[in-house]
Design an enzyme around this catalytic site. Sequence first.
Site, PDB file in Angstrom:
ATOM      1  N   TYR A   3      -1.716  -0.575  10.360  1.00  0.00           N
ATOM      2  CA  TYR A   3      -1.897  -1.003   9.059  1.00  0.00           C
ATOM      3  C   TYR A   3      -0.752  -0.441   8.139  1.00  0.00           C
ATOM      4  O   TYR A   3      -0.277  -1.256   7.301  1.00  0.00           O
ATOM      5  CB  TYR A   3      -3.302  -0.298   8.590  1.00  0.00           C
ATOM      6  N   SER A  24       0.929  -1.134  -0.158  1.00  0.00           N
ATOM      7  CA  SER A  24      -0.046  -0.085   0.269  1.00  0.00           C
ATOM      8  C   SER A  24       0.769   1.232  -0.153  1.00  0.00           C
ATOM      9  O   SER A  24       1.832   1.108   0.435  1.00  0.00           O
ATOM     10  CB  SER A  24      -0.842   0.016   1.167  1.00  0.00           C
TER      11      SER A  24
HETATM   12  P1  NAP Z   1     -11.339  -5.295   0.548  1.00  0.00           P
HETATM   13  O1  NAP Z   1     -12.512  -4.963  -0.521  1.00  0.00           O
HETATM   14  O2  NAP Z   1     -11.903  -4.966   1.960  1.00  0.00           O
HETATM   15  O3  NAP Z   1     -11.021  -6.692   0.537  1.00  0.00           O
HETATM   16  C1  NAP Z   1     -10.293  -7.505   1.448  1.00  0.00           C
HETATM   17  C2  NAP Z   1     -10.017  -8.902   1.149  1.00  0.00           C
HETATM   18  O4  NAP Z   1      -9.320  -9.569   1.965  1.00  0.00           O
HETATM   19  C3  NAP Z   1     -11.448  -9.418   1.026  1.00  0.00           C
HETATM   20  O5  NAP Z   1     -11.577 -10.455  -0.110  1.00  0.00           O
HETATM   21  C4  NAP Z   1     -11.261 -10.506   1.949  1.00  0.00           C
HETATM   22  O6  NAP Z   1     -11.822 -11.579   2.167  1.00  0.00           O
HETATM   23  C5  NAP Z   1      -9.817 -10.583   2.377  1.00  0.00           C
HETATM   24  N1  NAP Z   1      -9.458 -10.852   3.546  1.00  0.00           N
HETATM   25  C6  NAP Z   1      -9.528 -10.251   4.916  1.00  0.00           C
HETATM   26  N2  NAP Z   1      -8.908 -10.968   5.888  1.00  0.00           N
HETATM   27  C7  NAP Z   1      -8.712 -12.376   5.266  1.00  0.00           C
HETATM   28  C8  NAP Z   1      -8.156 -13.549   5.852  1.00  0.00           C
HETATM   29  N3  NAP Z   1      -8.042 -13.452   7.162  1.00  0.00           N
HETATM   30  N4  NAP Z   1      -7.971 -14.631   5.169  1.00  0.00           N
HETATM   31  C9  NAP Z   1      -8.489 -14.362   3.827  1.00  0.00           C
HETATM   32  N5  NAP Z   1      -8.796 -13.499   3.253  1.00  0.00           N
HETATM   33  C10 NAP Z   1      -8.919 -12.291   3.969  1.00  0.00           C
HETATM   34  O7  NAP Z   1     -10.369  -4.417   0.104  1.00  0.00           O
HETATM   35  P2  NAP Z   1      -9.506  -4.286  -1.176  1.00  0.00           P
HETATM   36  O8  NAP Z   1      -9.364  -2.606  -1.179  1.00  0.00           O
HETATM   37  O9  NAP Z   1      -9.663  -4.842  -2.009  1.00  0.00           O
HETATM   38  O10 NAP Z   1      -7.987  -4.646  -0.384  1.00  0.00           O
HETATM   39  C11 NAP Z   1      -7.206  -5.840  -1.002  1.00  0.00           C
HETATM   40  C12 NAP Z   1      -5.607  -5.471  -0.772  1.00  0.00           C
HETATM   41  O11 NAP Z   1      -5.262  -4.068  -1.166  1.00  0.00           O
HETATM   42  C13 NAP Z   1      -5.535  -5.242   0.828  1.00  0.00           C
HETATM   43  O12 NAP Z   1      -4.263  -5.881   1.067  1.00  0.00           O
HETATM   44  C14 NAP Z   1      -5.360  -3.784   0.983  1.00  0.00           C
HETATM   45  O13 NAP Z   1      -4.542  -3.756   2.181  1.00  0.00           O
HETATM   46  C15 NAP Z   1      -4.602  -3.489  -0.264  1.00  0.00           C
HETATM   47  N6  NAP Z   1      -4.886  -2.044  -0.438  1.00  0.00           N
HETATM   48  C16 NAP Z   1      -5.825  -1.416  -0.736  1.00  0.00           C
HETATM   49  C17 NAP Z   1      -6.166  -0.224  -0.926  1.00  0.00           C
HETATM   50  C18 NAP Z   1      -7.460   0.483  -1.319  1.00  0.00           C
HETATM   51  O14 NAP Z   1      -7.595   1.903  -1.638  1.00  0.00           O
HETATM   52  N7  NAP Z   1      -8.503  -0.177  -1.408  1.00  0.00           N
HETATM   53  C19 NAP Z   1      -4.742   0.565  -1.167  1.00  0.00           C
HETATM   54  C20 NAP Z   1      -3.679  -0.011  -0.861  1.00  0.00           C
HETATM   55  C21 NAP Z   1      -3.671  -1.254  -0.526  1.00  0.00           C
HETATM   56  P3  NAP Z   1     -13.304 -11.948   2.888  1.00  0.00           P
HETATM   57  O15 NAP Z   1     -14.332 -10.902   2.793  1.00  0.00           O
HETATM   58  O16 NAP Z   1     -13.463 -13.402   2.305  1.00  0.00           O
HETATM   59  O17 NAP Z   1     -12.677 -12.035   4.453  1.00  0.00           O
END
Ligand code: NAP
Length: 251
Positions: free
Chosen positions: A159, A145
């Site tokens: 985080y 991130s």
């Molecule tokens: P999101 O929509 O909240 O999705 C998070 C994903 O992580 C979900 O599929 C969830 O699956 C999974 N997850 C959480 N805990 C888990 C566990 N213990 N075991 C397996 N799966 C788990 O968020 P997103 O934005 O797509 O985030 C995806 C990645 O991108 C993350 O690493 C986040 O830190 C990173 N990121 C996001 C942003 C942003 O602005 N969106 C920016 C920088 C980095 P379940 O629902 O099945 O639990």
Amino acid sequence: MADKPCLLVTGGGRGIGASVARLAANRGYAVAINYSRSAAEAEALAKEIQAAGGRAVALPGDVADATQVEALFDGAESVLGPVRYLVNNAGLTGRASRLDEAETATMERVVAVNVMGVINCACSFVRRASTRHGGAGGAIVNISSSAATLGSPNEYTWYAATKGAVDSFTQGLAKELGDDGIRVNAVAPGLTDTEIHERESGVIGRVAKIAPMIPLARPGSPDEIAEPVLWLLSDAASYVTGAILRVAGGR
Ligand code: NAP
């Protein structure tokens, strides 16, 4: 169709992970879609990929639990063949707050999922895919991130710290595996329009509030993160390892 290389995407049922899984299937990968809570979303995505002629399976598993991770890899392998590619996408922030108002249990869970989750999955992957262990090699992309360098003050410093750990791990593991046939890189997304901001962090209107601070003046879409992930996995990036590719609209 049996020749499609298998990619495991953690947290692939929704958000960025779902975009990665969908694009990977379009590019010819067989996709193992891991979920922890979102079974219905992951199953629906697997069916969507199958209906389009691809190979996919939805598999449960909490990445913070090494035993469940081993079972996850066993499950993927039994349905789709050896896992050659891994996207460590699963991650969470916990409720946003200042550090002195955060709950210890929340922070411990975020560290467990975002740090040990990545390490557990990479470990299971390397034991199977490394040429040192008789595997065929492959590639890992860790989802970091921009928070790793921005620090996320007043929201979730813990985080941000986990994503700094992901960056360190990516660089060390890339060097360790240089002779194992495995490239290791990270994509560091900036503000991306997913449920992480409101549903996970509980900050209503966060995307709209931050968008004007971004040089490109808008959030990224999950598909715009998936593209560089797929590039890093592909042979087009054959000389790229240990890189942290910031995909943050210039922020
Ligand atoms: P999101 O929509 O909240 O999705 C998070 C994903 O992580 C979900 O599929 C969830 O699956 C999974 N997850 C959480 N805990 C888990 C566990 N213990 N075991 C397996 N799966 C788990 O968020 P997103 O934005 O797509 O985030 C995806 C990645 O991108 C993350 O690493 C986040 O830190 C990173 N990121 C996001 C942003 C942003 O602005 N969106 C920016 C920088 C980095 P379940 O629902 O099945 O639990």
